[in-house]
Design an enzyme around this catalytic site. Structure first.
Site, PDB file in Angstrom:
ATOM      1  N   LYS A   6     -35.105 -36.534 -21.861  1.00 29.73           N
ATOM      2  CA  LYS A   6     -35.326 -37.773 -21.097  1.00 29.73           C
ATOM      3  C   LYS A   6     -36.779 -37.881 -20.647  1.00 29.73           C
ATOM      4  CE  LYS A   6     -34.389 -39.416 -16.388  1.00 29.73           C
ATOM      5  NZ  LYS A   6     -35.565 -38.842 -15.718  1.00 29.73           N
ATOM      6  N   ASN A   7     -37.278 -36.815 -20.001  1.00 32.89           N
ATOM      7  CA  ASN A   7     -38.587 -36.939 -19.370  1.00 32.89           C
ATOM      8  C   ASN A   7     -39.740 -36.993 -20.373  1.00 32.89           C
ATOM      9  OD1 ASN A   7     -37.372 -37.147 -16.926  1.00 32.89           O
ATOM     10  ND2 ASN A   7     -37.809 -35.045 -16.269  1.00 32.89           N
ATOM     11  N   ARG A  77     -38.394 -44.248 -12.073  1.00 34.73           N
ATOM     12  CA  ARG A  77     -39.654 -43.598 -11.760  1.00 34.73           C
ATOM     13  C   ARG A  77     -40.674 -43.699 -12.905  1.00 34.73           C
ATOM     14  NH1 ARG A  77     -42.624 -42.210  -7.567  1.00 34.73           N
ATOM     15  NH2 ARG A  77     -43.829 -40.338  -7.942  1.00 34.73           N
ATOM     16  N   CYS A 101     -34.828 -41.583  -8.295  1.00 34.45           N
ATOM     17  CA  CYS A 101     -33.953 -40.911  -7.334  1.00 34.45           C
ATOM     18  C   CYS A 101     -34.650 -40.772  -5.991  1.00 34.45           C
ATOM     19  CB  CYS A 101     -33.599 -39.510  -7.846  1.00 34.45           C
ATOM     20  SG  CYS A 101     -32.559 -39.520  -9.293  1.00 34.45           S
ATOM     21  N   ARG A 106     -42.251 -39.954  -2.649  1.00 37.48           N
ATOM     22  CA  ARG A 106     -42.665 -39.778  -4.044  1.00 37.48           C
ATOM     23  C   ARG A 106     -43.970 -40.552  -4.259  1.00 37.48           C
ATOM     24  NH1 ARG A 106     -37.631 -39.576  -8.226  1.00 37.48           N
ATOM     25  NH2 ARG A 106     -39.157 -38.344  -9.340  1.00 37.48           N
ATOM     26  N   ILE A 108     -47.795 -41.721  -5.496  1.00 39.07           N
ATOM     27  CA  ILE A 108     -48.460 -41.737  -6.809  1.00 39.07           C
ATOM     28  C   ILE A 108     -49.977 -41.607  -6.629  1.00 39.07           C
ATOM     29  CG2 ILE A 108     -46.647 -42.993  -8.070  1.00 39.07           C
ATOM     30  CD1 ILE A 108     -48.455 -45.534  -7.779  1.00 39.07           C
ATOM     31  N   ASP A 109     -50.371 -40.987  -5.512  1.00 33.59           N
ATOM     32  CA  ASP A 109     -51.805 -40.883  -5.227  1.00 33.59           C
ATOM     33  C   ASP A 109     -52.571 -40.111  -6.313  1.00 33.59           C
ATOM     34  OD1 ASP A 109     -50.169 -38.742  -3.952  1.00 33.59           O
ATOM     35  OD2 ASP A 109     -52.122 -37.865  -3.556  1.00 33.59           O
ATOM     36  N   GLN A 110     -51.932 -39.143  -6.940  1.00 30.33           N
ATOM     37  CA  GLN A 110     -52.645 -38.365  -7.968  1.00 30.33           C
ATOM     38  C   GLN A 110     -52.831 -39.181  -9.255  1.00 30.33           C
ATOM     39  OE1 GLN A 110     -54.077 -35.266  -7.216  1.00 30.33           O
ATOM     40  NE2 GLN A 110     -53.390 -36.061  -5.237  1.00 30.33           N
ATOM     41  N   ASP A 289     -35.030 -29.847 -11.314  1.00 29.74           N
ATOM     42  CA  ASP A 289     -33.955 -30.709 -11.809  1.00 29.74           C
ATOM     43  C   ASP A 289     -32.678 -29.933 -12.132  1.00 29.74           C
ATOM     44  OD1 ASP A 289     -35.710 -32.754 -11.490  1.00 29.74           O
ATOM     45  OD2 ASP A 289     -36.017 -33.165 -13.618  1.00 29.74           O
ATOM     46  N   ILE A 311     -40.315 -28.458  -4.587  1.00 27.80           N
ATOM     47  CA  ILE A 311     -40.993 -29.634  -5.166  1.00 27.80           C
ATOM     48  C   ILE A 311     -40.698 -30.894  -4.346  1.00 27.80           C
ATOM     49  CG2 ILE A 311     -41.318 -31.026  -7.261  1.00 27.80           C
ATOM     50  CD1 ILE A 311     -41.974 -28.108  -7.803  1.00 27.80           C
ATOM     51  N   ARG A 381     -28.173 -42.332 -16.047  1.00 26.15           N
ATOM     52  CA  ARG A 381     -29.628 -42.453 -16.211  1.00 26.15           C
ATOM     53  C   ARG A 381     -30.185 -41.299 -17.031  1.00 26.15           C
ATOM     54  NH1 ARG A 381     -32.489 -41.986 -11.348  1.00 26.15           N
ATOM     55  NH2 ARG A 381     -34.124 -41.898 -12.895  1.00 26.15           N
TER      56      ARG A 381
HETATM   57  C1  UD1 Z   1     -41.015 -35.581 -12.874  1.00 27.06           C
HETATM   58  C2  UD1 Z   1     -39.629 -35.718 -13.420  1.00 27.06           C
HETATM   59  C3  UD1 Z   1     -38.599 -35.275 -12.385  1.00 27.06           C
HETATM   60  C4  UD1 Z   1     -38.909 -33.878 -11.874  1.00 27.06           C
HETATM   61  C5  UD1 Z   1     -40.363 -33.763 -11.439  1.00 27.06           C
HETATM   62  C6  UD1 Z   1     -40.760 -32.334 -11.130  1.00 27.06           C
HETATM   63  C7  UD1 Z   1     -39.962 -37.558 -14.934  1.00 27.06           C
HETATM   64  C8  UD1 Z   1     -39.688 -38.979 -15.250  1.00 27.06           C
HETATM   65  N1  UD1 Z   1     -39.427 -37.092 -13.791  1.00 27.06           N
HETATM   66  O1  UD1 Z   1     -41.080 -36.463 -11.750  1.00 27.06           O
HETATM   67  O2  UD1 Z   1     -37.328 -35.291 -13.006  1.00 27.06           O
HETATM   68  O3  UD1 Z   1     -38.093 -33.582 -10.759  1.00 27.06           O
HETATM   69  O4  UD1 Z   1     -41.230 -34.235 -12.478  1.00 27.06           O
HETATM   70  O5  UD1 Z   1     -40.562 -31.508 -12.231  1.00 27.06           O
HETATM   71  O6  UD1 Z   1     -40.601 -36.849 -15.691  1.00 27.06           O
HETATM   72  N2  UD1 Z   1     -46.853 -35.744  -6.054  1.00 27.06           N
HETATM   73  C9  UD1 Z   1     -47.852 -36.180  -5.221  1.00 27.06           C
HETATM   74  N3  UD1 Z   1     -48.660 -37.191  -5.649  1.00 27.06           N
HETATM   75  C10 UD1 Z   1     -48.519 -37.769  -6.890  1.00 27.06           C
HETATM   76  C11 UD1 Z   1     -47.487 -37.308  -7.730  1.00 27.06           C
HETATM   77  C12 UD1 Z   1     -46.662 -36.295  -7.287  1.00 27.06           C
HETATM   78  O7  UD1 Z   1     -48.019 -35.674  -4.111  1.00 27.06           O
HETATM   79  O8  UD1 Z   1     -49.277 -38.659  -7.219  1.00 27.06           O
HETATM   80  C13 UD1 Z   1     -45.967 -34.650  -5.605  1.00 27.06           C
HETATM   81  C14 UD1 Z   1     -44.508 -35.101  -5.491  1.00 27.06           C
HETATM   82  O9  UD1 Z   1     -44.249 -35.677  -4.227  1.00 27.06           O
HETATM   83  C15 UD1 Z   1     -43.768 -33.799  -5.718  1.00 27.06           C
HETATM   84  C16 UD1 Z   1     -44.673 -33.041  -6.705  1.00 27.06           C
HETATM   85  O10 UD1 Z   1     -45.956 -33.645  -6.619  1.00 27.06           O
HETATM   86  O11 UD1 Z   1     -43.709 -33.057  -4.524  1.00 27.06           O
HETATM   87  C17 UD1 Z   1     -44.215 -33.083  -8.144  1.00 27.06           C
HETATM   88  O12 UD1 Z   1     -44.049 -34.422  -8.541  1.00 27.06           O
HETATM   89  P1  UD1 Z   1     -44.196 -34.881 -10.063  1.00 27.06           P
HETATM   90  O13 UD1 Z   1     -44.317 -33.682 -10.925  1.00 27.06           O
HETATM   91  O14 UD1 Z   1     -45.243 -35.922 -10.137  1.00 27.06           O
HETATM   92  O15 UD1 Z   1     -42.803 -35.564 -10.319  1.00 27.06           O
HETATM   93  P2  UD1 Z   1     -42.490 -36.863 -11.138  1.00 27.06           P
HETATM   94  O16 UD1 Z   1     -43.477 -37.042 -12.251  1.00 27.06           O
HETATM   95  O17 UD1 Z   1     -42.224 -38.001 -10.223  1.00 27.06           O
END
Ligand code: UD1
Length: 402
Positions: A6-7, A77, A101, A106, A108-110, A289, A311, A381
Site C-alpha cells: 500500500k505505502n 494521508r 488515520c 500528523r 507536514i512541516d518536513q 503499523d 512514532i 483502506r
Molecule cells: C507513513 C505511513 C504510515 C506509517 C508511517 C511511519 C504512508 C502512506 N503511511 O506515514 O503507515 O505509520 O509512515 O512508518 O506511507 N513528522 C513530522 N513532520 C513531518 C512528517 C512527519 O514531525 O513533516 C513526524 C510524524 O508526526 C511522526 C513521524 O514523523 O511522528 C513519522 O511520520 P512519517 O514517517 O512522515 O509518516 P507518514 O509518511 O505520515
C-alpha cells in the site's frame, strides 16, 4: 498470498504525474486508498485503465488542472504525494490538507521544509495546501525527523530539479526504496535509497515505464502475527523476508517458529509463547503499523509485555476495544502495559483506525464466541480481501453488508 505494498503504491501512482506519458503499474493492491488515488488522478486529467485487478495503466499526457479535489485529498494521508509530483510537473499545485488515520498530530512541516529548500512557496489556508515554484533547484536538506512521507515527497519533487539534491536523515523503509526504484525506471538518477542519505541528480526528462510494486511488509506482518496468535501453521508467500526481519525476530524471541524461504515465511507455534517488550522505530526497527496487531498477540501471551509506540503519539486507542474483550492492558503515556490473559471473549468492537481494524480481526479469531467489528471501512483502506484471505486459512469470518 501477500498483495502489493500500500505505502509504495500510494506514492507510485501520483508519481506518474511527473511524466507526460504512460506508465503501467503491476501488483497494485485492491484497497480503497488506491481507488481514491485513481479518482484524484482522473480529476486531474489522467486516464486510468485497469488491465486486471492488480495492473493499472495511467496516461498522464493531458493534465488539465493543478487543483486536486479537496474532499478526496483530505480523505487519506498519501494525497500529499500529489504535491511533489505536480510541483515538479506544473510548478503549482493545490491539495486538501492530507487526512488519514487519527494517530495524533500528523504535521507536514518536513515536506514543506523540503519543498521550500527546492525553491517553492508554500501557503496553507482554509484547509488547503498551495505550493508553487518558478523552477526547482537542487538543495541539501537535513530532515529534523525521520519521515517516510517527507523523504518520498521531496525525492519525487527533486527528480527534475536543476543540480544534485542531497537528502539526509531520511527514512529507509522498503517503500522508500521501491519508489526510488520506480523513479529510476522512469529515468531519474537517484542513489542511496535505503541508507541515511539519498542523492538525486536532476534529469531533464522522465519517461513512462512498466513497474511492479513490492509486496506489502505490513500485510505480511499482520498474517505472521495472526498465525502465531491462533497457534496456526501459515505459510505467507509473495514476500521479501528481509523486510520482515524485525517481526520475525520478535516472534522468535516469543518462542514461535519462523522459517524463511526465498519469497515466503512459515510461522508455527509448538509451545507456550513468552511476553516480550516491543518498541516501534523507523525501518529496520519494529514497524509502528504492526504494533497494534502485535499487542493483540501479547494480550494472550503469558507474562507482562510492554509495547512502546515511539512514532505516533496516539496509537493505543485499540487497547480500549481489546479491554472490552477481556484483555488486561494499561496505557501509560506511549507505553501499553499488557498482562497476558488465557483467552479473549468475543464482543462488539470498533476498528478505530486501519491497523487497529486488522488487530481487531486477529482478536476476533482468537476470542471465545463471536466478535463483531464495526467501522471496517478503515480496514478496507489497507487490506485487500482480508476476510477471503483469512477464510482460506480456515477462519470463520464474514462481511455483513448493512
Ligand atoms: C507513513 C505511513 C504510515 C506509517 C508511517 C511511519 C504512508 C502512506 N503511511 O506515514 O503507515 O505509520 O509512515 O512508518 O506511507 N513528522 C513530522 N513532520 C513531518 C512528517 C512527519 O514531525 O513533516 C513526524 C510524524 O508526526 C511522526 C513521524 O514523523 O511522528 C513519522 O511520520 P512519517 O514517517 O512522515 O509518516 P507518514 O509518511 O505520515
Amino acid at each position: 498470498v501477500i498483495s502489493g505494498a500500500k505505502n509504495a503504491a500510494v506514492a507510485i501512482l501520483p508519481a506518474t504525474l511527473l511524466i507526460d506519458g504512460v506508465c503501467t503499474i503491476e501488483n497494485v493492491p485492491n484497497i480503497s486508498d488506491i481507488k481514491i488515488s485513481c479518482e484524484i488522478l482522473k480529476k486531474l486529467g489522467a486516464k486510468i485503465t485497469w488491465q486486471d485487478e492488480h495492473t493499472i495503466t495511467i496516461d498522464t499526457t493531458n493534465i488539465t488542472t493543478t487543483k486536486a479535489p479537496l474532499d478526496l485529498t483530505s480523505k487519506f494521508r498519501a494525497s500529499y504525494y500529489i504535491i511533489g509530483a505536480m510541483l515538479s510537473r506544473k510548478g503549482e499545485v493545490e491539495v486538501g490538507m492530507p487526512g488519514g488515520c487519527k494517530l495524533g498530530a500528523r504535521p507536514i512541516d518536513q515536506h514543506i521544509k523540503g519543498f521550500e529548500a527546492l525553491g517553492a512557496n508554500v501557503t496553507i489556508e482554509h484547509g488547503a495546501v498551495l505550493v508553487e515554484a518558478e523552477s526547482l533547484k537542487a538543495a541539501n536538506i537535513f530532515f529534523d525527523v525521520v519521515s517516510v512521507g517527507a523523504t518520498i515527497n521531496v525525492m519525487i519533487a527533486a527528480t527534475m530539479a536543476e543540480g544534485t539534491t542531497v537528502l539526509e536523515n531520511v527514512a529507509k523503509e522498503p517503500h522508500v526504496v521501491d519508489v526510488a526504484n520506480f523513479l529510476n525506471s522512469m529515468g531519474a538518477d537517484i542513489k542511496g535509497a535505503g541508507t541515511d542519505v539519498i542523492r538525486i541528480k536532476g534529469v531533464n526528462e522522465l519517461v513512462g515505464c512498466n513497474y511492479s510494486v513490492i509486496p506489502d511488509q505490513i500485510e505480511a506482518g499482520t498474517f505472521m502475527i495472526a498465525a502465531a496468535a491462533t497457534k496456526g501453521d501459515v505459510t505467507i508467500t509473495n514476500i521479501i523476508p528481509k523486510h520482515l526481519e524485525s517481526i520475525s525476530a520478535k516472534l522468535i524471541e516469543m518462542g514461535a517458529i519462523v522459517k524463511e524461504g526465498d519469497d515466503s515465511v512459515r510461522v508455527t507455534v509448538d509451545n507456550e509463547l513468552r511476553g516480550v517488550n516491543v518498541k516501534t522505530a523507523p525501518y529496520p526497527g519494529f514497524p509502528t503499523d504492526v504494533q497494534q496487531p502485535m499487542s493483540v498477540l501479547l494480550s494472550i501471551t503469558k507474562g507482562r509485555s510492554l509495547v512502546t509506540e515511539s512514532i505516533w503519539e496516539n496509537r493505543h486507542k485499540h487497547t480500549d476495544e481489546l479491554k472490552k474483550m477481556g484483555a488486561m492492558i494499561k496505557v501509560e503515556g506511549r507505553t501499553a502495559i499488557i498482562d497476558g490473559v488465557e483467552k479473549l471473549e468475543g464482543a462488539k468492537v470498533i476498528a478505530t483506525d486501519l491497523r487497529a481494524g486488522a488487530a481487531m480481526v486477529i482478536a476476533g479469531l482468537i476470542a471465545n464466541g463471536e466478535t463483531e467489528i464495526v467501522d471496517i471501512e478503515h480496514i478496507d483502506r489497507g487490506y485487500p480481501h482480508i476476510e477471503e484471505k483469512f477464510r482460506s486459512l480456515g477462519a470463520d469470518i464474514r462481511r455483513v453488508v448493512r
